[in-house]
Design a protein around this motif. Sequence first.
Motif, PDB file in Angstrom:
ATOM      1  N   ASP A  46      34.766  62.422 102.911  1.00  0.00           N
ATOM      2  CA  ASP A  46      35.292  63.777 103.032  1.00  0.00           C
ATOM      3  C   ASP A  46      36.728  63.915 102.567  1.00  0.00           C
ATOM      4  OD1 ASP A  46      36.440  62.327 105.023  1.00  0.00           O
ATOM      5  OD2 ASP A  46      35.793  63.583 106.683  1.00  0.00           O
ATOM      6  N   SER A  47      37.396  62.800 102.287  1.00  0.00           N
ATOM      7  CA  SER A  47      38.798  62.874 101.889  1.00  0.00           C
ATOM      8  C   SER A  47      38.988  62.893 100.378  1.00  0.00           C
ATOM      9  CB  SER A  47      39.572  61.687 102.470  1.00  0.00           C
ATOM     10  OG  SER A  47      39.018  60.466 102.031  1.00  0.00           O
ATOM     11  N   THR A  48      37.924  62.721  99.624  1.00  0.00           N
ATOM     12  CA  THR A  48      38.022  62.690  98.163  1.00  0.00           C
ATOM     13  C   THR A  48      37.551  64.010  97.575  1.00  0.00           C
ATOM     14  OG1 THR A  48      37.904  60.296  97.816  1.00  0.00           O
ATOM     15  CG2 THR A  48      36.983  61.693  96.092  1.00  0.00           C
ATOM     16  N   GLY A  49      38.406  64.603  96.729  1.00  0.00           N
ATOM     17  CA  GLY A  49      38.052  65.878  96.124  1.00  0.00           C
ATOM     18  C   GLY A  49      37.952  65.848  94.623  1.00  0.00           C
ATOM     19  N   ILE A  50      38.304  64.695  93.996  1.00  0.00           N
ATOM     20  CA  ILE A  50      38.263  64.590  92.536  1.00  0.00           C
ATOM     21  C   ILE A  50      37.718  63.218  92.155  1.00  0.00           C
ATOM     22  CG2 ILE A  50      39.604  64.611  90.391  1.00  0.00           C
ATOM     23  CD1 ILE A  50      41.636  66.372  91.736  1.00  0.00           C
ATOM     24  N   ALA A  51      36.807  63.201  91.199  1.00  0.00           N
ATOM     25  CA  ALA A  51      36.283  61.957  90.628  1.00  0.00           C
ATOM     26  C   ALA A  51      36.615  61.928  89.150  1.00  0.00           C
ATOM     27  CB  ALA A  51      34.778  61.858  90.830  1.00  0.00           C
ATOM     28  N   TYR A  52      36.912  60.734  88.646  1.00  0.00           N
ATOM     29  CA  TYR A  52      37.260  60.545  87.236  1.00  0.00           C
ATOM     30  C   TYR A  52      36.128  59.796  86.537  1.00  0.00           C
ATOM     31  CZ  TYR A  52      41.866  61.946  88.808  1.00  0.00           C
ATOM     32  OH  TYR A  52      42.913  62.649  89.354  1.00  0.00           O
ATOM     33  N   ILE A  53      35.773  60.280  85.365  1.00  0.00           N
ATOM     34  CA  ILE A  53      34.693  59.679  84.579  1.00  0.00           C
ATOM     35  C   ILE A  53      35.244  59.343  83.202  1.00  0.00           C
ATOM     36  CG2 ILE A  53      32.332  59.945  83.754  1.00  0.00           C
ATOM     37  CD1 ILE A  53      32.927  62.599  85.949  1.00  0.00           C
ATOM     38  N   GLU A  54      34.984  58.123  82.734  1.00  0.00           N
ATOM     39  CA  GLU A  54      35.489  57.671  81.437  1.00  0.00           C
ATOM     40  C   GLU A  54      34.365  57.060  80.621  1.00  0.00           C
ATOM     41  OE1 GLU A  54      39.949  56.322  83.004  1.00  0.00           O
ATOM     42  OE2 GLU A  54      38.384  54.823  82.674  1.00  0.00           O
ATOM     43  N   ILE A  55      34.501  57.178  79.304  1.00  0.00           N
ATOM     44  CA  ILE A  55      33.620  56.463  78.377  1.00  0.00           C
ATOM     45  C   ILE A  55      34.504  55.584  77.508  1.00  0.00           C
ATOM     46  CG2 ILE A  55      31.936  56.638  76.516  1.00  0.00           C
ATOM     47  CD1 ILE A  55      31.078  59.300  77.610  1.00  0.00           C
ATOM     48  N   GLY A  81      26.367  52.509  68.618  1.00  0.00           N
ATOM     49  CA  GLY A  81      26.886  51.338  69.306  1.00  0.00           C
ATOM     50  C   GLY A  81      26.665  51.437  70.801  1.00  0.00           C
ATOM     51  N   ALA A  82      27.267  50.505  71.519  1.00  0.00           N
ATOM     52  CA  ALA A  82      27.144  50.439  72.972  1.00  0.00           C
ATOM     53  C   ALA A  82      28.452  50.889  73.608  1.00  0.00           C
ATOM     54  CB  ALA A  82      26.799  49.016  73.400  1.00  0.00           C
ATOM     55  N   TYR A  83      28.335  51.569  74.741  1.00  0.00           N
ATOM     56  CA  TYR A  83      29.497  52.149  75.391  1.00  0.00           C
ATOM     57  C   TYR A  83      29.433  51.896  76.901  1.00  0.00           C
ATOM     58  CZ  TYR A  83      30.191  54.536  70.965  1.00  0.00           C
ATOM     59  OH  TYR A  83      30.390  54.792  69.635  1.00  0.00           O
ATOM     60  N   ILE A  84      30.603  52.014  77.526  1.00  0.00           N
ATOM     61  CA  ILE A  84      30.726  51.817  78.969  1.00  0.00           C
ATOM     62  C   ILE A  84      30.996  53.167  79.627  1.00  0.00           C
ATOM     63  CG2 ILE A  84      32.075  50.748  80.817  1.00  0.00           C
ATOM     64  CD1 ILE A  84      32.785  48.526  78.806  1.00  0.00           C
ATOM     65  N   LEU A  85      30.249  53.459  80.665  1.00  0.00           N
ATOM     66  CA  LEU A  85      30.504  54.633  81.493  1.00  0.00           C
ATOM     67  C   LEU A  85      31.138  54.135  82.791  1.00  0.00           C
ATOM     68  CD1 LEU A  85      30.074  57.726  81.965  1.00  0.00           C
ATOM     69  CD2 LEU A  85      27.917  57.113  83.072  1.00  0.00           C
ATOM     70  N   ARG A  86      32.348  54.626  83.087  1.00  0.00           N
ATOM     71  CA  ARG A  86      33.071  54.177  84.278  1.00  0.00           C
ATOM     72  C   ARG A  86      33.468  55.384  85.116  1.00  0.00           C
ATOM     73  NH1 ARG A  86      38.667  50.617  84.594  1.00  0.00           N
ATOM     74  NH2 ARG A  86      39.593  52.445  83.609  1.00  0.00           N
ATOM     75  N   ALA A  87      33.423  55.214  86.441  1.00  0.00           N
ATOM     76  CA  ALA A  87      33.799  56.310  87.341  1.00  0.00           C
ATOM     77  C   ALA A  87      34.534  55.741  88.543  1.00  0.00           C
ATOM     78  CB  ALA A  87      32.560  57.096  87.787  1.00  0.00           C
ATOM     79  N   TYR A  88      35.502  56.524  89.037  1.00  0.00           N
ATOM     80  CA  TYR A  88      36.293  56.075  90.183  1.00  0.00           C
ATOM     81  C   TYR A  88      37.030  57.266  90.774  1.00  0.00           C
ATOM     82  CZ  TYR A  88      39.868  56.258  86.528  1.00  0.00           C
ATOM     83  OH  TYR A  88      40.691  56.676  85.503  1.00  0.00           O
ATOM     84  N   THR A  89      37.615  57.063  91.937  1.00  0.00           N
ATOM     85  CA  THR A  89      38.512  58.040  92.540  1.00  0.00           C
ATOM     86  C   THR A  89      39.911  57.442  92.552  1.00  0.00           C
ATOM     87  OG1 THR A  89      38.255  57.224  94.804  1.00  0.00           O
ATOM     88  CG2 THR A  89      36.656  58.854  94.036  1.00  0.00           C
TER      89      THR A  89
END
Length: 901
Positions: free
Chosen positions: A85-94, A128-136
């Motif tokens: 409940d304390s997280t309001g934003i997630a970051y997504i990267e390729i 090609g191949a890519y990485i999907l990364r996500a974090y707060t």
Amino acid sequence: MKEVKRAIQAGIEAFLVFIALFVISSAAHAQHAEFVSKLSASDTMADKFPREKIFIHYDKPYYKPNDSIWLKGYALDAAEHKPSDSTGIAYIEILNEESAVLKRTSAPVFFGLFSSCIALPQDDFKQGAYILRAYTNWMRNFGDTLFFESRFKVIDARSEQWKADIRKIDFSNNQFVLYTVLKGGNAEPLAYTNVTVRLRSGLRNYLKLRTATDADGNIYIDTTLKAISTDRNIVLEIASKNNLQLNIPVRNSGTPQIDLQFMPEGGSLVAGIKQNTGFKAISIFGKGVDVSGVIKDSKRNTVAQFASVHKGMGIVRFTPQTGETYVAELSNGVVYDLPGVKASGIVLQVINKEDADSITIKIIAAQSRAPAVYYLAGRSRGITYAGAKINLTKKEAEVKLAKAMFPQGIIKFTLYNSNMNPLNERITFVWHDETIRLYAEPHKTLYRQKDSVSLKIKSQNTNAAPVTGSFSLAVIDTAQVKFTADCENILSYMLLSADLKGDIEYPWFYIKNPYSEATDALMLTQGWVNYNWKVPQPAFEKEQEFSITGKVTNAFNKPLAHVNVSLFGKVGSEGSFFMDTITNTAGVFAFKKFPYFLKDSAGMLLRALNKRSKAFNVGIAVNLKTYPLYTNEISRYWQDNLLFDTASRKYISNQQLLWQQMKRDGNFLEEVVISAKRKIQGSKNLNEDGGADQVITEKILEATPKEDLLHVLSRQIPGFPVVRGAPFAIGKSKVEIVIDGTHLGWFEMDPIDVLRYYSAEDVKAIEVMKSVKYNLAYQSKFYEPMKINFMDPPVFIEITTKTGEGPFMKKTPGIYLYKPLVPVIAKQFYSPKYTSPGQENVFPDLRSTIYWNPDIITDKKGEAEVSFYTSESKSSYLIVLQGTDLTGRFGVLYQYLNIEN
């Protein structure tokens, strides 16, 4: 959460008293208290600084150029798998294979859930191949061990790589054999074509041969090379004048083709104790390889046989002897060293059988010794669930712990000595089958092309009672996308993969076989995430919402208190908003409670005025967001594995078959390939082909790196205005400046100030749109319809900076232009509707993702309903449904939907 921790702690203390079946001296009492205190301190840290996990469900593992990734994210507390409940934003990267971030976006998180759509433009995402990364932001305090990470591929059916069908590569010692078939753009053999074949390591050539294909496009090479170092990275290149350029890694068959490692249970081989040793064999592509062989001692005596049971992993059991060394000899004769043998020590063994309701832990000493005290702790997701004090008076002691004491998932056992120093660690997997049962009931058994589909979704617990939950649904065309049912899903990730380090091949297999030898081998050979955190205070805060903070100072860098700061924001070409605030006594300001963002093209102008409403002697600094680097190692063969990936080649074959089907069944024209101008990397040019009347390239800019852009443009564009106060125009054509897609006309700022601020070295390229052909797209976006000028069209100048952050200025008194990464509400997936199966399309409906819905909520009856239309493909569809009840349980469903062929 705290009540759970207190209950767990009480259970630990009671269990410790129960297990200590001997008279405890005063010193023993002190050690007992110290152990309990150590566990309590660890749990207190976990309670004070709870970790988070993120799982991303994205629609498919393969994409085409210009496709989009549709995804839903689940941001949950790591300990209990409930919404964070304390997280309001997630970051997504390729990221690409060179660890460069090609795309970064953010999404608002509501009650632990978020969704997004990420475009994959062809100019940025080649095959090609890519990485999907996500974090707060909060997850950054604990390193990147709990960052979500997955891999996907972009496959271009027109890529030159698919013109080569590698049938055989054999590189044994100094003998090189190659058999390949080259194909043309129409997939027909490339007959009688000259090619160059090169075998190299860095700049050194070991083979350079010019040859030609035969009538069937075949190339055969069998030749002897000069001596090649076995530790070099060898690359095979095949090139032709038909734009064919292949780079393929090869390994000398005289050297091991696999990496084989042995990992003893508890950490070490200890003499005189029969123990399990896990092993793992991986290929140069990082994939598991089945192996078999024998363990031999220094006298070449065979002491044990071994064979992998799944994905190159297995367990071998033998008793090492003092002073001996051991090797593993594979069936092909290749030899690998085992770890050295310790003459003394303690072995921690874990026995976890499916038919037992308890886990047996054995503590074995190498030889008889004086009585000693040891402590055992059992943890899951950073929380202690069991502990034991063990008085080892003999060579061996045994502890039984009920599986019901632990949550399902990874359990880590740690053995401590009397000084509370860890001696051994071992993980195991506990499975209670506490999942959500999901069902997708179609309203028909068979569907036609362009048919309407209705699915009734049901969610139940293990007792068939209804469950309310949040789920995401992907329906994909199996003719276009190969989907492996054993791949990662929310259940396997949250209970298994997130708590283990490194890549796990097909983790769903272990959930389906939780007590198999393969799962135990995984526990022995895979590293695990360390939940212990020693940092006293977090460096990264919990972002509950998007905000902009900064400081206002005077010319002497002294804070200005009670200064009015206003913010004018622009989102896309239409939306705008205004906010204002007052600095505190330290000159600090903060903007919060922003409106929801529907696009990521947001530009903001901050202005601060002194008490006399002047910008003189006023400076604004904004606290800029930083992002974590990618530190994980990427196999140098990962990208090249695409060529040898049977699923990727099957995808290409299916694409060709699908088009052949469409040509047989309809009157669709062959797809026409238009060669467009090369777009500037990162440019926000609004023309589809990246077209411009003039391009000032990076090469031109590098000639005068310190020159400001005002002088660069005056030299490169005849008549460019340089005098302040005069009309900012070339002749009768007004000049408009756009920087990284942000139009300076949005803000009250003199463009001459902006152009003087930038140096040539800050910029990648400058595109000049003078003609209506190229500036009409800009006029349509930035001008009102009645103000579009065809007689004296304005000159739009698109400047692409190296940072891509837009007109970033902090030197102009009282003004700060800012282009932040705003959290964007995901757009809705477009699903076409048909009035009848016979409805004709201008273009064939060849969706690979038939339907995507990230917001399925089952009601109090555990039910929901969705509907969509089938495409023109005649293959079956795969339904992938997964999600959570937001109380710690997960559900996954894979189910086929039958389509009339």
